[in-house]
Design a protein around this motif. Structure first.
Motif, mmCIF file in Angstrom:
data_model
loop_
_atom_site.group_PDB
_atom_site.id
_atom_site.type_symbol
_atom_site.label_atom_id
_atom_site.label_comp_id
_atom_site.label_asym_id
_atom_site.label_seq_id
_atom_site.Cartn_x
_atom_site.Cartn_y
_atom_site.Cartn_z
ATOM 1 N N GLN A 67 1.903 -2.255 -2.332
ATOM 2 C CA GLN A 67 1.191 -0.938 -2.948
ATOM 3 C C GLN A 67 1.303 -0.734 -4.401
ATOM 4 O O GLN A 67 -0.001 -0.606 -4.860
ATOM 5 N N PRO A 68 2.600 -1.204 -4.723
ATOM 6 C CA PRO A 68 2.596 -0.733 -6.494
ATOM 7 C C PRO A 68 0.733 -2.522 -6.918
ATOM 8 O O PRO A 68 0.836 -1.612 -7.905
ATOM 9 N N LEU A 69 0.910 -2.852 -6.714
ATOM 10 C CA LEU A 69 -0.226 -4.016 -7.411
ATOM 11 C C LEU A 69 -1.640 -3.657 -6.226
ATOM 12 O O LEU A 69 -2.238 -4.198 -6.666
ATOM 13 N N GLY A 70 -1.565 -2.526 -5.565
ATOM 14 C CA GLY A 70 -2.787 -1.921 -5.525
ATOM 15 C C GLY A 70 -3.412 -2.622 -4.501
ATOM 16 O O GLY A 70 -4.828 -2.262 -3.837
ATOM 17 N N HIS A 71 -2.497 -3.084 -3.126
ATOM 18 C CA HIS A 71 -2.972 -3.276 -2.744
ATOM 19 C C HIS A 71 -3.301 -2.974 -0.897
ATOM 20 O O HIS A 71 -2.053 -2.046 -1.043
ATOM 21 N N ARG A 72 -4.104 -2.574 -0.287
ATOM 22 C CA ARG A 72 -4.860 -2.253 0.841
ATOM 23 C C ARG A 72 -4.169 -3.237 1.698
ATOM 24 O O ARG A 72 -4.228 -4.498 1.997
ATOM 25 N N ILE A 73 -3.179 -3.033 2.746
ATOM 26 C CA ILE A 73 -2.331 -3.416 3.784
ATOM 27 C C ILE A 73 -2.276 -2.992 5.664
ATOM 28 O O ILE A 73 -2.877 -2.222 5.697
ATOM 29 N N VAL A 74 -2.861 -3.963 5.820
ATOM 30 C CA VAL A 74 -3.317 -3.665 7.711
ATOM 31 C C VAL A 74 -2.616 -4.227 8.382
ATOM 32 O O VAL A 74 -2.099 -5.677 8.379
ATOM 33 N N ALA A 75 -2.305 -3.693 9.454
ATOM 34 C CA ALA A 75 -0.590 -4.816 9.903
ATOM 35 C C ALA A 75 -2.129 -4.862 11.216
ATOM 36 O O ALA A 75 -2.925 -4.187 12.147
ATOM 37 N N GLU A 76 -2.156 -6.273 11.564
ATOM 38 C CA GLU A 76 -2.512 -6.961 12.651
ATOM 39 C C GLU A 76 -1.992 -7.355 14.134
ATOM 40 O O GLU A 76 0.151 -6.602 14.229
ATOM 41 N N GLY A 77 -2.865 -6.685 15.248
ATOM 42 C CA GLY A 77 -2.279 -6.686 17.195
ATOM 43 C C GLY A 77 -1.453 -5.469 16.809
ATOM 44 O O GLY A 77 -0.690 -5.678 17.990
ATOM 45 N N VAL A 78 -1.640 -4.074 16.537
ATOM 46 C CA VAL A 78 -1.197 -2.719 16.943
ATOM 47 C C VAL A 78 -1.980 -3.284 18.303
ATOM 48 O O VAL A 78 -2.826 -2.413 18.999
ATOM 49 N N GLU A 79 -1.236 -2.540 19.482
ATOM 50 C CA GLU A 79 -0.959 -2.591 21.076
ATOM 51 C C GLU A 79 -0.684 -1.157 21.388
ATOM 52 O O GLU A 79 -0.554 -0.389 22.551
ATOM 53 N N SER A 80 0.334 -0.472 20.551
ATOM 54 C CA SER A 80 1.235 0.933 21.649
ATOM 55 C C SER A 80 1.153 1.959 20.214
ATOM 56 O O SER A 80 1.550 1.143 18.991
ATOM 57 N N GLN A 81 1.489 3.409 20.192
ATOM 58 C CA GLN A 81 1.438 4.017 19.931
ATOM 59 C C GLN A 81 2.707 4.197 19.091
ATOM 60 O O GLN A 81 2.364 4.461 18.520
ATOM 61 N N GLY A 82 3.872 3.454 19.713
ATOM 62 C CA GLY A 82 5.089 3.489 18.984
ATOM 63 C C GLY A 82 4.678 2.555 17.794
ATOM 64 O O GLY A 82 5.209 2.574 16.554
ATOM 65 N N THR A 90 -1.134 -13.175 -8.758
ATOM 66 C CA THR A 90 -2.296 -13.886 -9.829
ATOM 67 C C THR A 90 -3.270 -14.056 -9.617
ATOM 68 O O THR A 90 -4.329 -13.893 -9.968
ATOM 69 N N VAL A 91 -3.423 -14.000 -8.188
ATOM 70 C CA VAL A 91 -4.837 -13.629 -7.481
ATOM 71 C C VAL A 91 -5.569 -12.145 -7.255
ATOM 72 O O VAL A 91 -4.763 -11.840 -6.824
ATOM 73 N N ALA A 92 -6.543 -11.341 -7.959
ATOM 74 C CA ALA A 92 -7.227 -10.284 -7.333
ATOM 75 C C ALA A 92 -7.244 -10.106 -6.033
ATOM 76 O O ALA A 92 -8.288 -10.307 -5.134
ATOM 77 N N LEU A 93 -6.617 -9.926 -5.357
ATOM 78 C CA LEU A 93 -6.189 -9.340 -4.101
ATOM 79 C C LEU A 93 -6.907 -7.810 -3.714
ATOM 80 O O LEU A 93 -6.418 -7.076 -4.248
ATOM 81 N N ASP A 94 -7.590 -7.290 -2.437
ATOM 82 C CA ASP A 94 -8.196 -6.480 -2.411
ATOM 83 C C ASP A 94 -6.636 -6.004 -0.601
ATOM 84 O O ASP A 94 -6.526 -4.933 -1.093
ATOM 85 N N THR A 95 -6.394 -6.617 -0.009
ATOM 86 C CA THR A 95 -5.931 -6.433 1.495
ATOM 87 C C THR A 95 -5.146 -7.773 1.577
ATOM 88 O O THR A 95 -5.242 -8.794 1.514
#
Length: 708
Positions: free
Chosen positions: A648-663, A614-619
């Motif tokens: 992703q099919p809706l065109g939204h960018r996905i950002v993961a918060e709190g990334v602390e390790s390379q793994g 419903t809402v025009a989201l970007d991220t």
């Protein structure tokens, strides 16, 4: 006055009519008035009825005036009768000494007897209260007796031979005119009584002078005639003045009675209005205004006081799905349950909407308040019948208890409110009592509320910027602006606490303007340093979307700094998507201005896939709770994979918060996340440090490309 008559335009004379007596001065006001909504026949009948009422009012005043005249005449005539007897005695003595004729003694006896009869009759009238019951008859009787007395007195100048002597004419004329003058003076209230006595006496005296006198006697007669005219004129004028004074007194009495009646009506109306002003129209419970007065008095009394504050869980859903009428029925039903659960000395209040509070007072409130909360919660476990259908209702309850001593009512309410919010945070449908831990949080909140306006004015708040990168390449694509305030006593204040305090203090627009100004200044500084273009994300509370316009505030700052709005992304939590209709206008304005829109902490709220569409989201920003340890957490991996599969099919960018390790970064990239933010890439930094960090990172990447 006339408007009151026409306010309810029923034909006068109907069975439901209430008789109205109009003052005389109301009649001119009727000229030219049209009775709207009435036929010609009804209008004519009503005019006639109004004229009748005016005539009735005139008759009423005439009766009241006659009563006043009768009372005054009865009061004054006693002195007149005494003077008549004394003057009759002196006149008889003078005449007897002049010629020794005995008929004058018979006249004296008759005059005295008539005076005594008049006195007896006056006493009888006064004793029976005839002046009040039959004033006109009293005046007629007094006039008739006065006329009889005047006829008896006129015998003296008409029949006594002493008038043949010159000296007799002088003193008898003097006595007769004096007697008439005294009668007129004593009967100023009703001229007919005095004139009935004086006219025969004066006529006989003047006729006797004219018939038996010489030239000088004629002059005396003319003077007497002129004096008679003046006396009669004075009698009529005295009566007019008496009538005028009594009319004024009657009008003043009517006005006083009217004002007293109006005042009584006003007081009655005020009491009714006060009752309306102090009661909730839907439930009949006390309202917020009454609560302020009663709660303030209870808190000042120094006795124990308790507030039991509660609201209904998910009441908005009831309004949305079943309609506001059903919602009103639920509120009324809950009010009845609350009223039955309260004690005789408790004050149940509806604050508004679905929010209620009960004020308890006494030494035992510490036990009574939780018991009341349990009774209420238990009563609500039974479904409420709405339109014949059972409806399950639950409530969250917060309790604040003060055992004794004066306390500020605002502090008391804030404690109950804090307990209520704790009940909601703990899953709703529960009871929470304000305790020591809440007291610490409450004191912190008070400290923040007290110091935030000054800190904002002194520039003690600042922003720190944490980078957002492409997981696959490590390229910096933006920063999140994080609000910071290091309080001199409480230490570092969490950003949500700052924002909530600003909302409470009505400073949220000013705070957001400060944040937007600092974010735009940071972007402009980066552009001036030659850094590659990046975006900045600014956090906005969902409550601000309905309090003011974040889009307009940020647009003003972007235009002032010359920043493209597309480089600013507004982050809101999932609460904004829980009811997108309420925030729809501002969400549309955000899109229209060109700002990006991101949903922060996704996965911990109540968002649905339909709301995402419903809402025009970007991220979409995945909450750090699902990112931490994701490499070894199969459940979180599945959840993140599901989110990316939908977004992703809706065109939204996905950002993961709190990334602390390379793994974690590698796992997230494999699950479909394209962007990351966390300490792995950089801690939050002040604007200058972030610009320097970005410049150094760009230099490193250029060096790596050159070596490659």
């Amino acid at each position: 006055m006339v408007q009151d008559i026409f306010a309810n335009r029923k034909p006068i004379g109907s069975d439901s009519e209430i008789a109205v007596i109009l003052p005389l001065r109301a009649k001119p006001m009727l000229n030219g008035l049209w009775l709207i909504g009435c036929s010609e026949q009804q209008r004519h009948f009503q005019y006639r009825s109004i004229d009748f009422m005016i005539r009735a009012d005139s008759s009423f005043r005439a009766i009241a005036l006659a009563k006043a005249q009768a009372r005054t005449a009865l009061r004054n005539i006693r002195l007149t009768l005494i003077s008549n007897i004394v003057i009759a005695l002196s006149l008889a003595v003078l005449l007897y000494r002049e010629n020794g004729e005995t008929p004058i003694l018979w006249w004296l006896g008759a005059a005295s007897a008539l005076a005594l009869v008049r006195a007896w009759w006056v006493a009888r009238l006064a004793r029976t209260g005839a002046a009040e019951t039959a004033p006109y008859q009293v005046l007629h009787h007094l006039t008739a007796l006065a006329f009889a007395s005047g006829l008896l007195w006129c015998v003296v100048p008409a029949a006594v031979g002493v008038f043949a002597a010159q000296q007799g004419i002088d003193y008898i004329t003097f006595i007769m005119i004096g007697t008439s003058t005294g009668a007129i003076i004593q009967s100023a209230s009703y001229a007919r009584i005095s004139l009935a006595f004086a006219m025969p006496v004066m006529a006989a005296t003047l006729a006797r002078i004219m018939l038996t006198g010489d030239g000088s006697d004629y002059i005396i007669a003319l003077d007497g005639l002129f004096l008679t005219f003046m006396l009669f004129r004075a009698a009529v004028g005295g009566e007019r003045e008496f009538i005028a004074s009594q009319t004024t007194a009657l009008e003043a009495t009517d006005l006083a009675a009217s004002l007293a009646s109006a005042n009584s009506e006003v007081l009655s109306t005020n009491r009714a209005l006060e009752q309306i002003a102090r009661a909730d129209p839907l439930t009949g419970l006390a309202n917020r205004s009454h609560f302020r007065e009663a709660a303030a008095a209870a808190c000042r009394s120094g006795q124990g006081v308790a507030f039991v504050l509660f609201d209904l869980d998910n009441f908005k859903t009831i309004n949305d799905t079943r309609g506001h009428e059903a919602g009103d029925r639920v509120i009324a039903a809950v009010a009845e349950l609350l009223r039955s659960a309260c004690g005789p000395h408790d004050l149940p209040v509806r604050l508004g909407g679905d929010e209620f509070i009960v004020v308890l007072q006494g030494d035992d409130v510490a036990g009574r308040a939780p018991a009341l909360a349990r009774r209420l919660s238990g009563a609500l476990t039974r479904p409420v019948q709405v339109a014949g259908q059972p409806l399950a209702i639950t409530c969250s309850i917060g309790i604040a208890v003060h055992p004794g001593g004066p306390i500020d009512v605002e502090d008391m309410f804030a404690r109950a409110d804090a307990a209520l919010y704790r009940a909601k945070d703990d899953g709703r449908a529960c009871i929470r009592l304000f305790d020591a831990r809440m007291q610490e949080e409450f004191l912190l909140q008070r400290c923040i509320d007290s110091d935030l306006p000054g800190a904002l004015g002194r520039g003690e708040l600042h922003l720190e910027f944490q980078p957002q990168v492409v997981l696959a390449t490590g390229q910096v694509v933006g920063f999140e602006a994080l609000l910071r305030w290091h309080h001199p006593i409480a230490g570092l204040i969490p950003p949500p606490d700052i924002v909530h305090a600003a909302i409470r203090l009505q400073l949220s627009a000013r705070l957001l303007s400060f944040i937007g100004d600092a974010a735009c200044a940071f972007l402009r500084a980066l552009d001036a340093s030659g850094a590659p273009p990046v975006n900045v994300a600014v956090n906005v509370s969902p409550r601000e979307l309905t309090l003011h316009s974040p889009a307009r505030i940020l647009m003003d700052q972007a235009q002032r700094h010359g920043i493209d709005p597309h480089r600013i992304e507004i982050e809101v939590t999932e609460e904004a998507l829980f009811d997108p209709k309420q925030c729809a206008r501002e969400l549309q304005r955000i899109e229209h201005c060109g700002f990006g829109l991101a949903i922060d902490d996704f996965g911990v709220g109540h968002s649905s896939i339909s709301n995402l569409m419903t809402v025009a989201l970007d991220t979409i920003k995945i909450d750090r709770a699902f990112v931490h340890g994701v490499s070894a957490n199969r459940q979180n991996q599945q959840l993140i994979a599901a989110i990316t599969a939908v977004a992703q099919p809706l065109g939204h960018r996905i950002v993961a918060e709190g990334v602390e390790s390379q793994g974690e970064a590698e796992t997230l990239r494999m699950l479909g996340c394209s962007y990351g933010q966390g300490w792995l890439y950089g801690r939050p930094m002040r604007a200058a440090d972030a610009a320097a960090w970005l410049a150094g990172r760009d230099d490193e990447r250029r060096s790596e490309r050159q070596l490659a």
